[in-house]
Structures are given as structure tokens and as C-alpha cells.
Design a protein around this motif. Structure first.
Motif, PDB file in Angstrom:
ATOM      1  N   HIS A  26       0.817  -1.220   0.000  1.00 16.78           N
ATOM      2  CA  HIS A  26       0.000   0.000   0.000  1.00 16.78           C
ATOM      3  C   HIS A  26       0.850   1.269   0.000  1.00 16.78           C
ATOM      4  CE1 HIS A  26      -3.517  -2.459   0.447  1.00 16.78           C
ATOM      5  NE2 HIS A  26      -2.955  -3.065   1.473  1.00 16.78           N
ATOM      6  N   ARG A  27       2.134   1.126   0.265  1.00 15.29           N
ATOM      7  CA  ARG A  27       3.095   2.231   0.186  1.00 15.29           C
ATOM      8  C   ARG A  27       2.663   3.448   1.003  1.00 15.29           C
ATOM      9  NH1 ARG A  27       7.044   0.980  -3.356  1.00 15.29           N
ATOM     10  NH2 ARG A  27       7.652   3.132  -3.732  1.00 15.29           N
ATOM     11  N   LEU A  28       2.129   3.172   2.182  1.00 16.22           N
ATOM     12  CA  LEU A  28       1.717   4.265   3.061  1.00 16.22           C
ATOM     13  C   LEU A  28       2.923   5.034   3.582  1.00 16.22           C
ATOM     14  CD1 LEU A  28      -1.137   2.564   5.091  1.00 16.22           C
ATOM     15  CD2 LEU A  28      -1.350   4.565   3.615  1.00 16.22           C
ATOM     16  N   ARG A  29       2.725   6.317   3.773  1.00 12.66           N
ATOM     17  CA  ARG A  29       3.743   7.220   4.338  1.00 12.66           C
ATOM     18  C   ARG A  29       3.067   8.099   5.383  1.00 12.66           C
ATOM     19  NH1 ARG A  29       5.784  11.128   1.817  1.00 12.66           N
ATOM     20  NH2 ARG A  29       7.980  10.864   2.260  1.00 12.66           N
ATOM     21  N   MET A  30       3.859   8.626   6.267  1.00 10.10           N
ATOM     22  CA  MET A  30       3.364   9.567   7.268  1.00 10.10           C
ATOM     23  C   MET A  30       3.084  10.919   6.614  1.00 10.10           C
ATOM     24  SD  MET A  30       3.472   8.500  10.530  1.00 10.10           S
ATOM     25  CE  MET A  30       4.202   7.242  11.556  1.00 10.10           C
ATOM     26  N   ASP A  31       2.130  11.643   7.153  1.00  2.00           N
ATOM     27  CA  ASP A  31       1.864  13.015   6.746  1.00  2.00           C
ATOM     28  C   ASP A  31       2.855  13.890   7.521  1.00  2.00           C
ATOM     29  OD1 ASP A  31       0.981  15.670   6.582  1.00  2.00           O
ATOM     30  OD2 ASP A  31      -1.134  15.135   6.736  1.00  2.00           O
ATOM     31  N   GLU A  32       3.776  14.508   6.828  1.00  2.00           N
ATOM     32  CA  GLU A  32       4.852  15.249   7.479  1.00  2.00           C
ATOM     33  C   GLU A  32       4.423  16.591   8.062  1.00  2.00           C
ATOM     34  OE1 GLU A  32       8.579  15.268   5.352  1.00  2.00           O
ATOM     35  OE2 GLU A  32       8.375  13.134   4.858  1.00  2.00           O
ATOM     36  N   THR A  33       3.153  16.938   7.943  1.00  2.00           N
ATOM     37  CA  THR A  33       2.704  18.133   8.665  1.00  2.00           C
ATOM     38  C   THR A  33       2.554  17.843  10.155  1.00  2.00           C
ATOM     39  OG1 THR A  33       0.351  17.712   8.273  1.00  2.00           O
ATOM     40  CG2 THR A  33       1.522  19.069   6.639  1.00  2.00           C
ATOM     41  N   PHE A  34       2.476  16.552  10.526  1.00  2.98           N
ATOM     42  CA  PHE A  34       2.464  16.154  11.931  1.00  2.98           C
ATOM     43  C   PHE A  34       3.908  15.988  12.392  1.00  2.98           C
ATOM     44  CE2 PHE A  34      -1.592  14.703  10.329  1.00  2.98           C
ATOM     45  CZ  PHE A  34      -2.481  15.031  11.352  1.00  2.98           C
ATOM     46  N   ARG A  35       4.207  16.526  13.560  1.00  2.00           N
ATOM     47  CA  ARG A  35       5.568  16.416  14.083  1.00  2.00           C
ATOM     48  C   ARG A  35       5.803  15.037  14.695  1.00  2.00           C
ATOM     49  NH1 ARG A  35       8.643  20.957  15.077  1.00  2.00           N
ATOM     50  NH2 ARG A  35       7.670  22.892  14.501  1.00  2.00           N
ATOM     51  N   TRP A  36       4.921  14.612  15.574  1.00  2.00           N
ATOM     52  CA  TRP A  36       5.152  13.374  16.311  1.00  2.00           C
ATOM     53  C   TRP A  36       3.820  12.792  16.730  1.00  2.00           C
ATOM     54  CZ3 TRP A  36       7.067  13.298  22.031  1.00  2.00           C
ATOM     55  CH2 TRP A  36       7.277  11.981  22.437  1.00  2.00           C
ATOM     56  N   TRP A  37       3.204  13.370  17.751  1.00  2.57           N
ATOM     57  CA  TRP A  37       1.932  12.867  18.243  1.00  2.57           C
ATOM     58  C   TRP A  37       0.889  12.930  17.141  1.00  2.57           C
ATOM     59  CZ3 TRP A  37       0.383  11.099  23.112  1.00  2.57           C
ATOM     60  CH2 TRP A  37       1.410  11.009  24.036  1.00  2.57           C
ATOM     61  N   TYR A  38       0.075  11.908  17.095  1.00  2.38           N
ATOM     62  CA  TYR A  38      -1.058  11.802  16.172  1.00  2.38           C
ATOM     63  C   TYR A  38      -0.648  11.545  14.726  1.00  2.38           C
ATOM     64  CZ  TYR A  38      -3.009  13.670  20.400  1.00  2.38           C
ATOM     65  OH  TYR A  38      -3.314  13.870  21.724  1.00  2.38           O
ATOM     66  N   SER A  39       0.645  11.483  14.423  1.00  2.00           N
ATOM     67  CA  SER A  39       1.058  11.112  13.069  1.00  2.00           C
ATOM     68  C   SER A  39       0.714   9.647  12.808  1.00  2.00           C
ATOM     69  CB  SER A  39       2.555  11.359  12.865  1.00  2.00           C
ATOM     70  OG  SER A  39       3.331  10.635  13.798  1.00  2.00           O
ATOM     71  N   ASP A  40       0.865   8.800  13.828  1.00  2.00           N
ATOM     72  CA  ASP A  40       0.491   7.388  13.685  1.00  2.00           C
ATOM     73  C   ASP A  40      -1.022   7.241  13.599  1.00  2.00           C
ATOM     74  OD1 ASP A  40       0.906   8.282  16.481  1.00  2.00           O
ATOM     75  OD2 ASP A  40       0.073   6.329  16.992  1.00  2.00           O
ATOM     76  N   ASP A  41      -1.759   8.078  14.336  1.00  2.00           N
ATOM     77  CA  ASP A  41      -3.222   8.038  14.271  1.00  2.00           C
ATOM     78  C   ASP A  41      -3.706   8.463  12.885  1.00  2.00           C
ATOM     79  OD1 ASP A  41      -3.919   7.389  17.136  1.00  2.00           O
ATOM     80  OD2 ASP A  41      -2.735   9.202  17.439  1.00  2.00           O
ATOM     81  N   ASP A  42      -3.076   9.485  12.320  1.00  2.00           N
ATOM     82  CA  ASP A  42      -3.417   9.913  10.966  1.00  2.00           C
ATOM     83  C   ASP A  42      -3.108   8.800   9.967  1.00  2.00           C
ATOM     84  OD1 ASP A  42      -3.922  11.990   8.781  1.00  2.00           O
ATOM     85  OD2 ASP A  42      -1.849  11.361   8.370  1.00  2.00           O
ATOM     86  N   LEU A  43      -1.958   8.143  10.128  1.00  3.95           N
ATOM     87  CA  LEU A  43      -1.594   7.032   9.245  1.00  3.95           C
ATOM     88  C   LEU A  43      -2.642   5.931   9.334  1.00  3.95           C
ATOM     89  CD1 LEU A  43       0.730   6.025   7.344  1.00  3.95           C
ATOM     90  CD2 LEU A  43       1.573   4.779   9.343  1.00  3.95           C
TER      91      LEU A  43
END
Length: 172
Positions: free
Chosen positions: A105-122
Motif C-alpha cells: 500500500h506504500r503508506l507514508r506519514m503526513d509530514e505536517t504532523f511532528r510526532w503525536w497523532y502522526s500514527d493516528d493519521d496514518l
């Protein structure tokens, strides 16, 4: 050095967990034939078969993203799955300190998130593709959280609001 096949250097200053994870993901997607990718925090531990058990659960249930069932949400089943319309709670979500992605699925993190909630967004984006799930019996554990300093507390508050603005709901 003798354990790592590749060492990537992240030179962006400041707290950018999402960009740091993407550095690794992009390298894996470009250079490896991995079918599953494990993202595990330094404060998570397991045993010799932990990763294989998580991988087996991810594939058996055709999940986009999976994590260990740290809160016994599976109630004796071999997994608990969540889709796009299922409510997320602190316990009904894939833990950010340890998760596995199906590489196709080639998912990537949304780099507008610094740390917290980046995994939740993913995870929210993974749920749009298919199901995510919690796998019991992996032996993976989270040893302890660490308190946030003032800068991390500010980043967490900003990222929480960023999540709400993007998804129209609280992260959990």
C-alpha cells in the motif's frame, strides 16, 4: 554497525517523527523487497517470535496495518479489526509505539504532523484502504511512556488540532 545493512542519517532539525519514519519508509520502498514493514519504538519489546506473529496476523486477516493487542480488546479471538467507519478510542486503535504496515500500500506519514497523532493519521488513512487490526499473543509490550517536555507538549497540542482539522474528529 555490524547489525545494520543500511544506516540512514536524518538531519532535519527539531522534532519531526513523521519525516524520520518517512526517510526509512522511502528507502524501503525504493530499495527493498519487503512485504511487511515494522515500525517499533525504542520502548517496545518482544521475543523471538513476536514479529512473525504480528506478520502472520496481518496477512491472515488481510490487514493494511496491524499492531499488538496491548489492552486485550480481542476478547479471546485471533484479532480485532477496524474499518473506516468504526469508532477509534484509546484502546480501539493500532498502538503508535509498535505497528506493521502491508508494504504494497506504500503508506507514508503526513509530514505536517511532528510526532503525536502522526500514527493516528496514518491509521485513519489505512482504514480508508481496508481494515486495520490488533493481534493478540504477539508478546510485544510497551515498557513505559515518558513524560513530555514543554516543547513536546506544545507540539502534541498542535498536532491534535491538526488531526481534528484534517479528519473532523478527535483522534481518540
Amino acid at each position: 554497525d555490524d547489525l545494520a545493512g543500511t544506516v540512514l542519517v536524518f538531519d532535519k532539525p527539531g522534532m519531526w517523527f513523521s519525516a524520520w519514519i518517512n526517510l526509512g519508509l522511502d528507502h524501503i520502498y525504493a530499495h527493498a523487497t519487503a512485504t511487511e514493514i515494522l515500525c517499533i519504538g525504542s520502548d517496545a519489546r518482544g521475543h523471538a517470535t513476536s514479529v512473525e506473529k504480528l506478520r502472520a496476523g496481518l496477512r491472515k486477516h488481510n490487514l493494511v496495518m496491524a499492531g499488538p493487542d496491548w489492552h486485550n480488546m480481542s476478547a479471546g479471538a485471533d484479532h480485532v479489526g477496524f474499518g473506516a467507519t468504526d469508532k477509534r478510542t484509546l484502546w480501539h486503535r493500532v498502538p503508535g509505539a509498535c505497528f506493521m504496515l502491508a508494504a504494497e500500500h506504500r503508506l507514508r506519514m503526513d509530514e505536517t504532523f511532528r510526532w503525536w497523532y502522526s500514527d493516528d493519521d496514518l491509521e485513519m488513512r489505512a482504514r480508508q484502504i481496508g481494515h486495520v487490526g490488533l493481534i493478540p499473543g504477539t508478546g510485544l509490550v510497551h515498557e513505559q511512556d515518558h513524560p513530555l517536555n514543554a516543547e513536546q507538549t506544545l507540539h502534541a497540542a498542535q498536532d491534535r488540532q491538526r488531526f481534528i482539522d484534517k479528519h473532523g474528529t478527535e483522534p481518540w
